[in-house]
Write an enzyme that holds these catalytic residues in place. Sequence first.
Site: not given
Lengths: 362, 501
Positions: A11-13, A40, A208
Site C-alpha cells: 500500500g502507499c502514499a 500510509r 500506490n
Amino acid sequence: MLEGQFRNPSGCAVAAMISTKGRTFSGEDIIKSIAVMHDRSNGLGGGFAGYGIYPEYKDYYAFHVFYTDSIAKKQCEEFIETYYDIVNLSKVPTRQIKEITDAPLIWRYFVTPLKTKLDAAQLSEEEYVIRSVFKINTQIDGAYIFSSGKNMGVFKAVGFPEDVGRFYMLENYEGYSFTAHGRYPTNTPGWWGGAHPFSLLDLSVVHNGEISSYDANRRAMEMYGYKCTLQTDTEVITYILDYLTRRKGLTLEESAGVIAAPFWETIARMPKDQRDKETYLRNVFSSQLITGPFSIIVGFKDGLMALNDRLKLRSMVIAEKDDMKFIASEESAIRRICKDATNVYYPKGGEPVIIRLEKGVQ
Amino acid sequence: MAINFIEPLYEVVRNQDRCIKCRVCENQCSNEVHRYDSDLKVMLSDETKCVNCHRCVALCPTKALKIVKSDNCFKENANWTQANMTSIYKQADTAGVLLSSMGNPEPLPVYWDKILINASQVTNPPIDPLREPMETRTFLGAKPKDIVKDKSGNIVNNLPPQLELSTPIMFSAMSYGSISYNAHESLARAATELGILYNTGEGGLHEDFYKYGPNTIVQVASGRFGVNKDFLNTGAAIEIKMGQGAKPGIGGHLPGQKVTADVSKTRMIPEGSDAISPAPHHDIYSIEDLRQLVYSLKEASDYKKPVIVKIAAVHNVAVIASGIARSGADIIAIDGFRGGTGAAPTRIRDNVGIPIELALATVDKRLRDEGIRDNVSLVVGGSIRSSADVVKAIALGADACYIATGALLALGCHLCRSCHLGRCNWGIATQRPDLTKRLNPDVGSQRLVNLIEAWTHEIKEMMGGMGINSIEALRGNRLMLRGVGLTEKELEILGIKHAGE
Ligand code: SF4
Ligand code: SF4
C-alpha cells in the site's frame, strides 16, 4: 529473501508538485508534503524523483547506482567506462541519520555513450542506454542502476519517506518538478532497489496499489526485452509506459487509454472516430491493460501525469496555486505545503490528468 | 455357432412393479435392446446391444429403468483387464481395427484438476461482477507490428482481420454428417445469439446455414469435402485442419451409413460412401507448403478473413506452433489428446498425443521466448469441461477455448461413445430421420445459450475474485494459478508455482 525474488504487495502514499513555468524550487516542500501521510507508509520504503536538478550536466545521463560492495562497484565502473564517456563521478551526498541504516554504497555518474560504440551497436541512443542499464542490473551482482535520466534523479531507500529525504539532503536540490513515495509493503524488501520511484531514462513512476494483471503484463513486457527483476508493479508499469510512448510512439493520453482502458460500454457511447481508436488500442495493446487498484504519478521531462485504475480503487487528488500544481493521495498533503491551493479535483477512474510545462519553457 | 466371448458391460434393470408396458423404451432405443413379449406380457431386454446412452432411462415415464455396471466379470487381472481381453476377442472375431468415438476415457492425468485459482484478500480488493463492469470480450487475430500515424497524428487502422467474441469460448469443429442437421442448426443459432462462433468441421456447409456465416468458422481439411469459393467466403474465418486431438496423425472418418443424400450433397461425395480423409494434406508435406495453403486461402477470401491452423497436441507441438506462427496464420488452434471425435481407431484415440494443458503452456512460452506471440492468437480445446477449465486455460496463456463435447452434452449427449455407429438416440450423432427429429433446434440452441451464459457468469465471478475486470488481464497471468500434487517438472512445464509457494 531480497526484493525481486518474491512478489511484495504494497500500500502507499504518493505526492508530486510542479511549476508549469519551469521555476525551480528546493526539495524541502515535497518532503513536508509526503511526511503528512506518514501513516500510509510503514518505514519499509520511501523515495523521490526530482526534475531539473542537474542543469550543469543536463545533456548527460545521470546514473545513480547502489553497490553492495566495492567489487560490484569496480565491475560496474569497468562496464560503464567501456561504453560511456564519464564526465563526472562522485558519491551521492548523504547525511548520517539514525533512522536510515544499512545503506549501500551510492554513487552517481554523468555519462554519455561513446560514439564509436553507439554507432557499432546500431541502436538509438536511448535504446543503447536502456540495454546497458538492464545489463548491469541483471548481470553484475551487487550493482543496481536506479536512475538513468538526463537532468533528473531518483533518491530512494528503506525507511520513512521524510527520513529518506533528509538522508539524501533533498533540500539542497533545486528542481521544477518532484514526485515522492512512501511505501507500505507487506514483506520486508530486504534492499533498497524495491523502493519507489522506479525509473527508466527520464520516466519515473510512483505508484500506490497492487495490480491483479501483474503477471500478464510482466510476461508481455519480457517478450519485448524488458527484464522485470524486481517483481514490483511500479517496475512493470514503467516498462509499459516506456514501451507505449517511446517504442510505439503513442501519446501519454493514448497510453493512459491502454493502461486504464475505458470499459467497452463507455467506448460504445463514444463518437465513431474515438470509438474506433479506443477499440483499436484495446485490441492491439490488450496485454498492457492494467487491472486492480492503482494510482500512479508519472514524472517525465516535460511534466507529470496522474492516473487512477479504471474503477478508482485508490485515492488521488489534484490542486493548484498560480503556476504550481499538486498531486497527492490525500488533500492534507497538499494543504501542508500550500494552504490556499484551489481547484481541488478528484480525477475519475481511468481519467489521465496530464500537466505539462508551459510552451517555450526549457 | 461360434461362441460369443464378449460379455455385456451393463445390465438393464427394469423394476417390473413400476413398468406399465408403455413401450416407450422399445420405441426410443435404436439399438433394439427393449422388446415386448406379448405372450408373457412383459418387457424384455437384450443387454448385449446396450451402449448405455440413458435415452430409455430418461424417457421412461415411471422411472422403472436403470442401467448398472455388470458385476459379471472375468477373473481379476490388473494387467489383462476385462477391456484388454475383450478387445482381443473382438479383433479375433472380426480382424478389424477397433473403432471408438468421443474423447479418450482412460484414467490419464487431467492437469486442470491439479491447478487451483487465486483470489484477492486485503491487499487488493475482489471486484463484484454484479455491481461493476466485468469484461469478457475477446479479439482473435494477429496484431500489427507497428503503429502508424497519419500526418495529423491519428492512428491508422492497420489491423489484420480479427474475430470478435463476446466471451472467450467457441464451438469446435463438428461436421455435418458426423452430427445431424438439427445439431448443426442448434450450434449455428446459439453462436449467433451469443456473439461467438461455431465451426463447420470438415463436411462443408449446408446451404440452409449460409445465413449464419458471420458466426461460422469454415473448415478446410485434408479431404477438402464441401470446400468451394462460396463456402470459403461465407464464414468469418477459415480453419485449416492439420490434425485433431482424438486422432493425431490420421484424417477424418465418416462411416458410409451416415452419408445420406443431404450429407452427400453438402460434402460433394457419393451417397453411402465412407468419407475417409487422407492422413496428410497432400499439398502440405512441410511448413513452407502450409504457408502456401494459408496464402492461397487468403487470396481466395481477399485477405478479409483470419486463417486458423488447427493441430493436434503432439510431442513437439511447441516447435510446430512456432513454425505456424511464422507461416502467415492468424490463429493457432491446439487440440488436446482428450478431445472428442465422431469416429477414431481406439488405439490412436487412447494412446497418441499429449494433454492440452502441457501443450498450451509450452506453446505459449515458446512463442513468447521467440517474441512472436503477437503474430497469432491461441485457441485450445480437448477437453474443456467447465468455466474453471476456461479460466485456467486463459491464465496459462490461451486467448480462447474451443468446446465440442461439452456442447453436445448440453444437447443431450450422454457420452455413450457410440457416435460411429450412427444410431445416436439423442438425435445428435446420427442421420436417421426418426432419430434426428428428437433434437429440436429451438430447444437445443437455447440450451447451448444457457450453458455459455452460465459459464461466462462463472468466469466473471472468478475474475472478480482475482480482482481482474477484463479478460485480457487474465491471459497468460500464470501467477493466478498454483499446482497441487504436481512434480517439479510438471510445474516447470506449466510455468506455475506449487500451492503454498
Ligand atoms: S442403448 Fe440406450 S436406450 Fe437402449 S437400452 Fe441402452 S441405455 Fe437404453
Ligand atoms: S453424441 Fe450420441 S452417440 Fe455420440 S456419445 Fe453422445 S449420445 Fe452417444
